[in-house]
Structures are given as structure tokens and as C-alpha cells.
Design an enzyme around this catalytic site. Structure first.
Site, PDB file in Angstrom:
ATOM      1  N   ARG A 188       0.860  -1.178   0.000  1.00  0.00           N
ATOM      2  CA  ARG A 188       0.000   0.000   0.000  1.00  0.00           C
ATOM      3  C   ARG A 188       0.895   1.226   0.000  1.00  0.00           C
ATOM      4  O   ARG A 188       1.552   1.494   0.998  1.00  0.00           O
ATOM      5  CB  ARG A 188      -0.910  -0.055   1.229  1.00  0.00           C
ATOM      6  CG  ARG A 188      -1.355   1.284   1.732  1.00  0.00           C
ATOM      7  CD  ARG A 188      -2.519   1.182   2.663  1.00  0.00           C
ATOM      8  NE  ARG A 188      -2.232   0.701   4.007  1.00  0.00           N
ATOM      9  CZ  ARG A 188      -1.583   1.360   4.955  1.00  0.00           C
ATOM     10  NH1 ARG A 188      -1.067   2.540   4.717  1.00  0.00           N
ATOM     11  NH2 ARG A 188      -1.406   0.825   6.146  1.00  0.00           N
TER      12      ARG A 188
ATOM     13  N   HIS B  28      -3.473   4.248   4.890  1.00  0.00           N
ATOM     14  CA  HIS B  28      -4.550   3.255   4.969  1.00  0.00           C
ATOM     15  C   HIS B  28      -5.868   3.867   4.498  1.00  0.00           C
ATOM     16  O   HIS B  28      -6.575   3.302   3.669  1.00  0.00           O
ATOM     17  CB  HIS B  28      -4.677   2.741   6.404  1.00  0.00           C
ATOM     18  CG  HIS B  28      -5.887   1.898   6.631  1.00  0.00           C
ATOM     19  ND1 HIS B  28      -5.995   0.612   6.140  1.00  0.00           N
ATOM     20  CD2 HIS B  28      -7.059   2.154   7.262  1.00  0.00           C
ATOM     21  CE1 HIS B  28      -7.175   0.115   6.470  1.00  0.00           C
ATOM     22  NE2 HIS B  28      -7.845   1.028   7.146  1.00  0.00           N
TER      23      HIS B  28
ATOM     24  N   TYR C 142       4.334   5.163  11.646  1.00  0.00           N
ATOM     25  CA  TYR C 142       4.685   3.753  11.848  1.00  0.00           C
ATOM     26  C   TYR C 142       5.549   3.134  10.766  1.00  0.00           C
ATOM     27  O   TYR C 142       5.938   1.995  10.885  1.00  0.00           O
ATOM     28  CB  TYR C 142       3.411   2.912  12.051  1.00  0.00           C
ATOM     29  CG  TYR C 142       2.373   3.003  10.938  1.00  0.00           C
ATOM     30  CD1 TYR C 142       2.491   2.225   9.795  1.00  0.00           C
ATOM     31  CD2 TYR C 142       1.281   3.868  11.048  1.00  0.00           C
ATOM     32  CE1 TYR C 142       1.548   2.306   8.783  1.00  0.00           C
ATOM     33  CE2 TYR C 142       0.328   3.960  10.044  1.00  0.00           C
ATOM     34  CZ  TYR C 142       0.467   3.178   8.916  1.00  0.00           C
ATOM     35  OH  TYR C 142      -0.466   3.258   7.914  1.00  0.00           O
TER      36      TYR C 142
HETATM   37  C1  LIG Z   1     -13.932  -6.190  12.600  1.00  0.00           C
HETATM   38  C2  LIG Z   1     -13.157  -4.921  12.341  1.00  0.00           C
HETATM   39  N1  LIG Z   1     -12.227  -4.525  13.218  1.00  0.00           N
HETATM   40  C3  LIG Z   1     -11.544  -3.385  13.012  1.00  0.00           C
HETATM   41  C4  LIG Z   1     -11.809  -2.610  11.915  1.00  0.00           C
HETATM   42  C5  LIG Z   1     -11.061  -1.295  11.696  1.00  0.00           C
HETATM   43  N2  LIG Z   1     -10.131  -1.486  10.554  1.00  0.00           N
HETATM   44  C6  LIG Z   1     -10.480  -1.081   9.328  1.00  0.00           C
HETATM   45  S1  LIG Z   1      -9.341  -1.527   8.184  1.00  0.00           S
HETATM   46  C7  LIG Z   1      -8.345  -2.253   9.315  1.00  0.00           C
HETATM   47  C8  LIG Z   1      -7.064  -2.928   8.868  1.00  0.00           C
HETATM   48  C9  LIG Z   1      -7.297  -3.991   7.832  1.00  0.00           C
HETATM   49  O1  LIG Z   1      -6.092  -4.464   7.341  1.00  0.00           O
HETATM   50  P1  LIG Z   1      -6.023  -5.512   6.173  1.00  0.00           P
HETATM   51  O2  LIG Z   1      -6.983  -6.625   6.411  1.00  0.00           O
HETATM   52  O3  LIG Z   1      -4.603  -5.891   5.995  1.00  0.00           O
HETATM   53  O4  LIG Z   1      -6.564  -4.756   4.892  1.00  0.00           O
HETATM   54  P2  LIG Z   1      -5.979  -3.460   4.172  1.00  0.00           P
HETATM   55  O5  LIG Z   1      -6.748  -2.288   4.712  1.00  0.00           O
HETATM   56  O6  LIG Z   1      -4.534  -3.381   4.440  1.00  0.00           O
HETATM   57  O7  LIG Z   1      -6.283  -3.656   2.724  1.00  0.00           O
HETATM   58  C10 LIG Z   1      -8.902  -2.121  10.591  1.00  0.00           C
HETATM   59  C11 LIG Z   1      -8.255  -2.600  11.835  1.00  0.00           C
HETATM   60  C12 LIG Z   1     -12.808  -3.053  11.030  1.00  0.00           C
HETATM   61  N3  LIG Z   1     -13.149  -2.359   9.946  1.00  0.00           N
HETATM   62  N4  LIG Z   1     -13.455  -4.216  11.251  1.00  0.00           N
END
Ligand SMILES: Cc1ncc(C[n+]2csc(CCOP(=O)(O)OP(=O)(O)O)c2C)c(N)n1
Lengths: 344, 410
Positions: B300, B304, B313
């Protein structure tokens, strides 16, 4: 077994006037309901842990897999989020899954999928996706089980916008309500009073049932109104019989639908009796009975002769078996509340 | 793909070398505290198992299992897709900065993974995205403006999931993995697998999502029901601020082995490899040999979301290292060197992307306020009396503020 390729049959309004009365247990009624739904609509699936060869831990799905095959009656992996989450996907694909959650206390791993997806997808998709899913939940106590097997979490779901919540109390309702829930295009949480599974009563499979999301007056009376649902319906009817022997006629309403609530019959009753006692096994705080108490004071303020009283479980985790007789509303606690209401 | 003998992988998950040749954990070098904090360990190469067809330098390489031929026309189309997707993604980011969108979720750097996967899908296949899959949406034929409502707050997704073959965005991490599994089971129950014309479902999730129970359950269910399901994990190295090391101790693709289906790690910045591997996986599913897990090893390159601050970070070095692997640049170099793509082609794509961005932007500015009645509509298939009463009361209340009609009969 090759199910006939038919459109799903509408239930609830096409009475033939014929009668097919049999005396059955509630477990059998539910089984018959799923059987007829599986027969009349090839998109209906039954799924859950142990629902296949075993017929479910309560045998409610007994024989269904034998007759409809493993593709219609799915004994699933042990994962409640998996059961609900895949049912959501199957519903998107046009299926009508009927999920069994083994016991009330185990629905929580599936809570996320219920609240986050099942309840919201129709709204989020602006109606383009239909969530025709039934989640059957054996609930309530009184069977002497270890912890997590006797809970009443229905209020948690009644609070969730997007799902409907119903509770049956007798074999005839169990049959018709489940058939109607399966035919319903909305997700329905279907609570079954497990302690009543093996009680028998008459079921007429040709009858004309009332609509699913309605309450029903089971006993007429003028002294006070009792509104209840699920396992405590039986308890309240017994209390009403006992009171009648002493000359007090109580009206008993089976709520049947907890979300949406059909409170008109309750309002109408309270306007006549001036008194309302609510009975439920669930903890009292922020519950279905709280909601009814609030609505009744809003609608029937000038008719009330006494405060709305509640007979419920306590606001504690469900106790060990040896204590459940003190926890569960029984005939005496219901009558005591009636006496307190009448004393005002 | 046969299961291979297992040795404890080196710590942490993303070793430069193939983990299977690493010594046991006891002797493996631990990352330094600074490296863990900086997340630098997450930025390594994909390892020896990485499927690649186009190097970061734009050189075409072959792969014994997943190679396919691309015509010059196909290569140009893939390039065009990636440029357009990046362009409207950047525009979305800018619109958020200008206060037009409440939030934007950037896909910068993940164009190749998404376009490769999206272009491998057929119309009757179904995609279940998380929330960053703008490139997949593009490939499914959604107009990018359809994505704006979610981020502007006018809807939760305006498109029809069924006719587009693209489910709504799913915000709760991992939920969609199970929904996709159920849908794929339905495809199978409908008899739509077994030959070249079969259907398949592809579900998208991130590396963070692999820690969720739902993703684990999806792999269990997909496996035991032989669902035509491609699990497409975009390992972009970060789950907001948590590096991959916080999610796993083994490379993610290798988890598939434990569930009993193939797992493949593909260079997620190589659109050709992403497409080839996805096509292979979807074909496996069409023929009834699913599921398949694909780990698209990518990065990425932006925050985020627009509310995130990655400088807290991760180090700039990391980003700079990944910029050298840019998915669009490597295909551009390849097109110039091997396929005589001239400046006019690039100019045309540029002009098209500018026009798309302008249209995207104008659409955003012109989006109407949703009608208040939308709050109450389509909650249930069968209208709820409670909701209906609340709607009527609220609309009556709002009516009380309406300006009286000018020059009326009164
Ligand atoms: C159940 C849940 N917990 C926490 C969140 C908050 N949150 C949104 S995106 C994220 C990180 C997700 O990381 P990843 O699965 O690696 O996907 P990326 O965003 O990197 O594509 C978090 C903790 C959420 N949306 N859903």
C-alpha cells in the site's frame, strides 16, 4: 429426493377449509414445518451443526437429511459465524436457508454476521438483495443443563434493526410460525422454547393461521392482563387457570412476535383490565418487557389502575441448575405479581 | 501443487529466501526492535515461490506453471486499466482533501493485483470486495462514480450487486469471506461448476483480515464443501499500523495447505502474473477443484485511509523501495521496449484518464442530498409498522419546516 420445482407456497391465507388434526410435540411440529418447506420450495435449505444424521441435538430435524439429501440438509462445520455468514451468501444467491443454532448460549460467535450483514444487507443494497434467512434458536431454561444452555438472548436481537424476532409457545404455532418465517423475505430470528419441545398439543396442518408478526389473546379475562411469550406462556396459562379457581379471570396474551411487537391487542386488553403483568425468562433490564412497559404507559396512561409489573429472570448470568427454580418465573411468582397489581 | 514437508519457518513471516530452506527458528535472526517498530521487516521480497511474469525492470520472464501469452493489445488494455484506476483513485483522495468526501480509501500500489484479478473474472462470476477494491469494481464494469456515495455519505453502495457481479463493499473485516463462501456454495448447488462454463466466486481481503475467525471459517467451509471460491488476499504488508508480523508467523499463502487446497504467492505488483494466476485459480474452481488461496504480495503506497498517518509507523525507505516495483511503471517500460508503444499511446491514455478524473469530480460536486425518507426505506422486505410509524412522524415533523408555497390559493 427430487423436490418438485415449485414456487414457494404462500402460507397463512390459502386455507382449504379441510382439517388435518394431529396431536404432536412441538419438536415434531417444527420438523413438519421444515419438511413441508423443503418439499414445496427447492431453494429452502436446512443447515447447522448435527442437523443431519443425528437430527439435531433435540432431534428437531430428525429424518430430514435422509429424505432430502445432504445438499438440502447440511450438517455443517462447527462454526456459528460460518453458519450465518454462509447463509447470507446463499441468500444472496437466492436460497432460503433455515439455520439451526444448537443452543442459545452459542449464538454469540454468529452475532457479528447477524448484526453486521444479515440485518443490514437489504437496507444497504437499497432492497436489491433479499435476506430470506431463518435462524432457529432453542432458548430458555428449565432443562437442568450446564451453563450456556439456558439463556434468553432474544432482547439483544429485538434491539437490532433489520431482523425480525419471533418466539413460539405451542405445537400449532411452532408449525405455522416456522412455515411463515421461512416464506418471509426478511431475516427472522426464530426462538423455540426448548423446555416445551416435547409437550404435545393439537396441530391442524390445514388450518388458517394468523399472520406471523401478530400477538394473540389465548385466554379472556377482565381482572388483569398478562402478556408473555415463549416458555412462560404455558406457565402463565397455568397461573390463569389457578386464579380462575379462586374467581379471578386473567387475560393472557401470547406476544409471539417480539420484533416487530404487535401491541394493539395488549393495549386493548389493558384498557379493559387496567392492569398489566409481563412475564419472561430474560433478565429485565433493557429487554423486550422494558419496551412493552414503556409503550403501554405511553398508550394506556389513563387506563392504568396499577403500575406495569414484571416477572422475569434476574439481571445475572443464568445460575447453576440447582438454582434455576428460583430464577425462572413460575406460577407462584406470576400470581404474586397479579396479587400486587390487584392490590393497587 | 502437492503438500510439501514442513519445517518451522523463520521468524518473522516474510523472509527474503524461501522459508522452507531456512534453519529452524532457534537459529533464525530475530528482527531488531527498531526493525519491528518500523515495520521494515515487512518490506522484503516475496521469496522464491513468488510467481512473476514481469520483473520490476519491465522484463518478461516465464513461469513453468502459470505462464500465458498476452497480445500487445491485451497488454495495452491492462496498462490503460491501471492508469485509469490510479487516476480516479488519486482524484478520490484529492476530493477528500478538499472536503468533498468524508473519507477515501486509497488503492495506490495495488492496481496490478486488482486489475489482474478483476480481468480474470467472467461476467457470471461473483466478486466479494472489502473496501479498497476500486480496481476490481472497475473491471466488473461499475462506473467509478458509483463508489462515491459511500465515501460522500449519500448511500452504502448504489450499485446492484447481482447484476454487476460485484457485492457491496464490506467494512467489517473478514465478514465477506463467509458471505462469498455461501454464495460459492450456492453456485455449486445450482450445478454451475464442472466444466469450462462453470461459475466461480472471488473474495478479496487483506493480510490483517487473515487473523479474523471469519476468514479461517471461510477456508474451512470452502474446503469441506469444495466451493468454487478463490480467496484473494492482498498482502499489502500493513493492517493500518500493524505490520504483517502482527498477523502471522508463516507466509500467508502457505496457510492454504492446512486447509487442504493450493496456496500461491503471486507478485501483486505484476499485473500479468496476477491475471495468469487468478485465471488458473478461477478455472480450477469452474471445474470443481476449488478453493484456491492467492496471496498477492504487494504494498500500500499511500495511507490506509485519508484519516491515517503512515509516517508514525513506517519509514520512507520502505516506501521508496516499493516505488521501484511500481506496477504501472514496469508495464510501461515493457510496452515501450518490447511492443513499440509510442508516445501517442501514452498521451491517449493520459487524456482519457484526465477526462475520467474530471467527470468523476464533476459527478461528486453534483451529487444530490439523499431524501430523508431513505433512512426508512428498504429496511425490511415487508414494511415494519414500527419503522413506518417513525417515518411518517419524522416526515410530518420535517414538513413543519417547509416554506409555504408562494402565491398559492391563500
Ligand atoms: C472487525 C473490524 N475490526 C476493526 C476494523 C477497523 N479497521 C479497518 S481496516 C483495518 C485494517 C485492515 O487491514 P487488512 O486486512 O490488511 O486490509 P488493508 O486495509 O490493508 O487492505 C482495521 C483494523 C474493522 N473495519 N473491522
Amino acid at each position: 429426493m427430487a423436490a418438485p420445482a415449485m414456487e414457494r407456497t404462500d402460507v397463512g391465507d390459502g386455507s382449504t377449509g379441510r382439517s388435518a388434526v394431529q396431536t404432536v410435540t412441538m419438536a415434531k411440529s417444527l420438523n413438519l414445518a421444515m419438511r413441508s418447506a423443503l418439499e414445496s420450495d427447492p431453494k429452502v435449505l436446512v443447515m447447522g451443526e448435527d442437523v443431519g444424521k443425528l437430527g439435531g441435538v433435540f432431534r428437531v430435524t430428525d429424518g430430514l437429511q435422509k429424505d432430502f439429501g445432504e445438499h438440502r440438509v447440511l450438517g455443517t462445520p462447527l462454526a456459528e459465524s460460518g453458519i450465518i455468514g454462509t447463509a447470507v451468501g446463499l441468500a444472496i444467491r437466492g436460497y432460503r436457508p433455515v439455520c439451526e443454532i444448537q443452543f442459545d448460549g452459542f449464538i454469540f460467535p454468529g452475532y457479528d454476521q447477524i448484526v453486521s450483514q444479515l440485518a443490514k444487507l437489504h437496507f444497504r443494497s437499497q432492497g436489491k438483495v433479499t435476506m430470506s434467512v431463518v435462524v432457529r434458536v432453542p432458548f430458555g431454561g428449565g432443562i437442568g443443563a450446564v451453563e450456556h444452555h439456558s439463556e434468553s438472548p432474544e432482547s439483544l436481537f429485538a434491539h437490532v434493526a433489520g431482523v425480525k424476532v419471533v418466539a413460539c409457545s405451542n405445537p400449532a404455532d411452532a408449525y405455522w410460525m416456522l412455515r411463515q418465517a421461512i416464506a418471509c423475505d426478511d431475516p427472522v430470528l426464530f426462538f423455540e422454547p426448548k423446555r416445551r419441545y416435547y409437550e404435545k398439543a393439537e396441530l391442524d396442518t390445514e388450518a388458517q393461521p394468523p399472520p406471523l408478526f401478530t400477538s394473540r389473546v389465548l385466554r379472556r379475562g377482565s381482572a388483569a392482563t398478562i402478556a408473555t411469550y415463549g416458555p412462560t406462556v404455558h406457565t402463565c396459562l397455568a397461573a390463569a387457570s389457578a386464579a380462575a379457581e379462586e374467581g379471578t379471570e386473567l387475560e393472557v396474551v401470547d406476544l409471539r412476535s417480539l420484533s416487530p411487537l404487535d401491541l394493539e391487542p395488549v393495549f386493548e386488553s389493558v384498557r379493559r383490565t387496567g392492569r398489566l403483568v409481563l412475564a419472561s425468562e430474560a433478565p429485565a433490564e433493557s429487554s423486550v418487557t422494558s419496551e412493552i412497559a414503556a409503550r403501554v404507559q405511553q398508550e394506556c396512561f389513563y387506563s392504568l389502575e396499577a403500575p406495569v409489573l414484571r416477572v422475569t429472570g434476574f439481571d445475572v448470568p443464568y445460575p447453576p441448575t440447582k438454582l434455576e427454580k428460583h430464577y425462572l418465573p413460575d406460577l407462584d411468582r406470576v400470581l404474586d405479581a397479579v396479587d400486587r397489581s390487584l392490590a393497587f | 501443487m502437492s503438500p510439501e514437508h514442513w519445517t518451522r519457518p523463520a521468524h518473522p513471516a516474510n523472509e527474503t529466501d524461501d522459508v522452507r530452506t531456512e534453519p529452524p527458528a532457534a537459529t533464525a535472526a530475530k528482527p531488531t526492535r527498531e526493525q519491528v517498530i518500523a515495520g521494515l521487516r515487512a518490506t522484503s521480497e516475496g521469496g522464491a515461490d513468488l510467481v512473476q511474469l514481469l520483473t520490476p525492470e519491465g522484463q518478461r520472464v516465464s513461469h513453468p506453471d502459470f505462464d500465458i501469452d498476452f497480445t500487445a493489445e491485451q497488454l495495452r488494455d491492462l496498462y490503460r486499466d491501471m492508469v485509469l484506476v490510479r487516476r480516479f483513485d488519486r482524484e478520490g483522495n484529492a476530493l477528500q482533501r478538499q472536503g468533498q468526501l468524508g473519507i477515501w480509501v486509497p488503492l495506490l500500489g495495488q492496481e496490478a493485483a486488482q486489475v489482474g484479478a478483476g480481468r480474470a473474472m467472467r461476467p457470471r462470476d461473483m466478486a466479494f470486495p472489502s473496501y479498497r477494491e476500486h480496481g476490481v469494481a472497475w473491471c466488473r464494469g461499475l462506473d467509478p462514480t458509483e463508489l462515491l456515495g459511500i465515501f460522500r455519505g449519500t448511500d452504502h453502495g448504489s450499485w446492484d450487486p447481482l447484476s454487476t457481479g460485484f457485492h457491496l463493499y464490506t467494512i467489517v473485516i473478514g465478514n465477506q469471506a463467509l458471505n462469498a463462501t455461501g454464495y460459492a456454495m450456492g453456485q455449486k448447488f445450482d450445478g454451475k461448476v464442472g466444466d469450462d462454463d462453470g461459475e466461480a466466486t472471488m473474495v478479496f481481503f487483506g493480510d490483517g483480515a487473515t487473523s479474523q475467525g471469519d476468514v479461517h471459517e471461510a477456508m474451512v467451509w470452502g474446503s469441506v464443501y469444495d466451493a468454487p471460491l478463490v480467496l484473494f488476499c492482498q498482502n499489502n504488508q500493513w493492517a493500518i499500523s500493524e505490520p504483517l508480523e502482527r498477523q502471522t508467523r508463516v507466509p500467508l499463502y502457505r496457510r492454504a495447505e492446512g486447509y487442504g487446497f493450493p496456496g500461491i504467492r503471486v507478485d501483486g505488483n505484476d499485473v500479468l502474473a496476477s491475471l495468469a494466476v487468478s485465471q488458473w485459480a478461477l478455472d480450477e474452481c469452474r471445474h470443481g477443484n476449488g478453493p484456491v488461496l492467492i496471496e498477492a504480495f504487494t504494498y500500500r503506497m499511500d495511507a490506509h485511509t485519508t484519516t491515517d498517518d503512515p509516517t508514525r509507523y513506517r519509514l520512507t525507505d520502505e516506501l521508496e523501495a516499493w516505488k521501484l516495483k511500481d506496477p504501472i511503471e514496469r508495464l510501461r517500460v515493457h510496452l515501450v521496449r518490447e511492443h513499440d508503444a509510442g508516445q501517442d499511446f501514452f498521451d491517449d491514455v493520459q487524456a482519457e484518464s484526465d477526462a475520467l478524473a474530471a467527470r468523476f469530480r464533476d459527478f461528486c460536486f453534483a451529487m444530490p442530498e439523499p431524501d430523508p425518507s431513505r433512512i426508512f426505506s428498504e429496511v425490511y422486505a415487508e414494511e415494519s409498522p414500527v419503522v413506518a410509524a417513525q417515518r411518517d412522524e419524522q416526515l410530518r415533523y420535517l414538513d413543519g419546516f417547509a416554506e409555504p408555497a408562494q402565491g398559492g390559493a391563500h
